[in-house]
Design an enzyme around this catalytic site. Sequence first.
Site, PDB file in Angstrom:
ATOM      1  CB  THR A  83      -0.922   0.033   1.236  1.00 19.21           C
ATOM      2  OG1 THR A  83      -1.365   1.363   1.481  1.00 19.21           O
ATOM      3  CG2 THR A  83      -0.211  -0.465   2.479  1.00 19.21           C
ATOM      4  CB  CYS A 197      -3.668   4.558  -4.804  1.00 17.91           C
ATOM      5  SG  CYS A 197      -4.755   3.493  -3.839  1.00 17.91           S
TER       6      CYS A 197
END
Length: 231
Positions: A83, A197
Site C-alpha cells: 500500500t 495507490c
Amino acid sequence: MRRIGLIGGMSWESTTTYYQLINRGIRDRAGPLSSARLLIDSLDFADIEALQRKGDWESAGVALTESALRLRAGGAECILLATNTMHKVADAIIQATPLPFLHIADATGAAIRAAGMNTVALLGTAFTMEEDFYRARLYDRHGVRCIVPSAGLRRDVHRIIYEELCVGIVNDDSRRIYREAIAEGIAAGASGVILGCTEIGLLVSQDDSAVPLFDTTALHAAAAVDFSLAG
C-alpha cells in the site's frame, strides 16, 4: 531464492495483483515452473481505514508493525508493505525489525529517474497526495518533484479509490475523472504520472495517458523479485 514477507489486505484487491506480479516475475526470470517464496499477512482493511479516518496513525503503525513481526517469525527475509498510503507509518516498521524494508517510493523514484524525468503528476489517496511522507521522500532521495491535482479532482480521486477500486468496482465515468487529473498534471508540466495507490492500475492504463505511467504496484513487485533472486 529469498523469502518475501508481504503485509497485505489494504486492499485485498491490490494484494491479489502483488501476488500475481511477483510470481510472474519469478517465473519469467527463474524458469517456467518457478514461483515465489512468499509469506502474506493480510490485514482487515476495515480496521485500518477506521484508524485512518480517526487520524490514529500511531495505532495503525502498531498494527502494521505486529504484522511485520509475524512475517519475520515465519521466516520472511524482507518486508514489503502493499500500500502507498500506509507508508506513512513505515518508520515504525523499520524501527521494529532488522529485516530490509523495500520502500515503495524508492522503487518508484528510481524508475522515474531511470526514465530521465524529475517532474511527475501524483495520483493517490488524499493522504498520499497532500501530506509530506511520500512526496518528500521522492524529492529528498530521488530528486523527483510531484504535481498533485486541484482540490476538486483530489477529492474525486480519493473517493473513487475507497468507494470503488477497493471494493472491485471499475467505472468508466471514474476513468474519465482520472484522465482529467492526468491531463491537468501534464498541462502543469508533468512528464510522467505516478499511479500512487496500489488499486489505481485496476482502472487506468497507459492508453489513458499521453505521458508514461509509473504504476507503483508493478514497480514495488519488481523490486521484491529483484530482492528475492539476489539471494
